[in-house]
Write a protein that holds these residues in place. Sequence first.
Motif, mmCIF file in Angstrom:
data_model
loop_
_atom_site.group_PDB
_atom_site.id
_atom_site.type_symbol
_atom_site.label_atom_id
_atom_site.label_comp_id
_atom_site.label_asym_id
_atom_site.label_seq_id
_atom_site.Cartn_x
_atom_site.Cartn_y
_atom_site.Cartn_z
ATOM 1 N N ASN A 89 -14.570 -51.100 138.015
ATOM 2 C CA ASN A 89 -14.110 -51.557 136.708
ATOM 3 C C ASN A 89 -13.785 -50.369 135.803
ATOM 4 O OD1 ASN A 89 -14.361 -54.254 137.355
ATOM 5 N ND2 ASN A 89 -16.472 -54.373 136.634
ATOM 6 N N PRO A 90 -13.096 -50.624 134.688
ATOM 7 C CA PRO A 90 -12.764 -49.527 133.761
ATOM 8 C C PRO A 90 -14.017 -48.852 133.210
ATOM 9 C CG PRO A 90 -11.507 -51.507 133.236
ATOM 10 C CD PRO A 90 -12.546 -51.910 134.241
ATOM 11 N N ARG A 91 -13.886 -47.575 132.940
ATOM 12 C CA ARG A 91 -15.006 -46.821 132.374
ATOM 13 C C ARG A 91 -14.490 -45.628 131.585
ATOM 14 N NH1 ARG A 91 -18.055 -44.616 137.463
ATOM 15 N NH2 ARG A 91 -17.088 -46.402 138.436
ATOM 16 N N THR A 92 -15.279 -45.216 130.622
ATOM 17 C CA THR A 92 -15.207 -43.883 130.057
ATOM 18 C C THR A 92 -16.650 -43.402 129.995
ATOM 19 O OG1 THR A 92 -13.263 -44.465 128.734
ATOM 20 C CG2 THR A 92 -14.417 -42.443 128.157
ATOM 21 N N GLU A 93 -16.985 -42.471 130.849
ATOM 22 C CA GLU A 93 -18.376 -42.038 130.991
ATOM 23 C C GLU A 93 -18.464 -40.514 131.007
ATOM 24 O OE1 GLU A 93 -21.087 -44.959 133.530
ATOM 25 O OE2 GLU A 93 -19.483 -44.108 134.732
ATOM 26 N N LEU A 94 -19.631 -40.030 130.601
ATOM 27 C CA LEU A 94 -19.980 -38.636 130.793
ATOM 28 C C LEU A 94 -20.774 -38.526 132.087
ATOM 29 C CD1 LEU A 94 -21.180 -37.528 127.236
ATOM 30 C CD2 LEU A 94 -18.898 -37.338 128.232
ATOM 31 N N ALA A 95 -20.240 -37.848 133.071
ATOM 32 C CA ALA A 95 -20.949 -37.583 134.315
ATOM 33 C C ALA A 95 -21.505 -36.166 134.250
ATOM 34 C CB ALA A 95 -20.010 -37.737 135.503
ATOM 35 N N ILE A 96 -22.814 -36.032 134.392
ATOM 36 C CA ILE A 96 -23.455 -34.727 134.288
ATOM 37 C C ILE A 96 -23.189 -33.934 135.562
ATOM 38 C CG2 ILE A 96 -25.599 -33.510 133.817
ATOM 39 C CD1 ILE A 96 -24.579 -35.425 131.587
ATOM 40 N N LYS A 97 -22.639 -32.726 135.422
ATOM 41 C CA LYS A 97 -22.294 -31.877 136.555
ATOM 42 C C LYS A 97 -23.315 -30.748 136.707
ATOM 43 C CE LYS A 97 -18.399 -30.413 135.110
ATOM 44 N NZ LYS A 97 -17.104 -29.663 135.102
ATOM 45 N N GLY A 98 -23.513 -30.307 137.941
ATOM 46 C CA GLY A 98 -24.327 -29.133 138.190
ATOM 47 C C GLY A 98 -25.818 -29.378 138.176
#
Length: 204
Positions: A89-98
């Motif tokens: 589904n649609p999203r706008t998310e912050l994905a934590i990297k590292g």
Amino acid sequence: MGAVCYYVAAALHSFISCFSLFMQRASSSHHVHRNLTDGFTQLPLDHKDIEIQRPYDVPESARYSFVNGVHKMWVYSSDKPHSKNSRTNPRTELAIKGYDYSSGVRQFEAQGFVPRDTSGVCVMQIFGASHLRATTLMITTNKGSLSYYRSPVLAPNIWNRWFKLNVIHDVDASTVKIYIDGIFVHEAAGHRGASHAFKCGVYS
């Protein structure tokens, strides 16, 4: 990192501010007045540590802004997923990297606000689980409440008030503990998996 706010179209909105990541084990006590981050080490978090996942066919500025220390994200029900090959589904998310992890204890902490009429939106998740599922945890807003997936309810009457969210994932014990306003509200299975990461935002 500043405040974090999340929006979804029409009557679906959510806000989260001042989110932090921590590692290492704290006491297992559920005392209401205990600082849940005692015994943890706070991890540095900056813009380079986040990936903004948004509908793939629009520019970042069409679904995300960072103004006066506030991250704003929004999606519409007609939006496309975050990649051409995704069927989600649609999203706008912050994905934590590292900061992906496969062992030990990790904690996510945030201040949140859910405006009235927000429903059917995931505002925080632990990505990664066994091959039978994608996530170890999803915290959603449903009909005025915060829920663990669809049930159980974690906090009723959540609309139009600030709350504090702490999520502690003990990979080795395969448990997830959830606290709202410093109060222990739910413990769930960890759903295992080879690697995990925190995400937060609007996932319809």
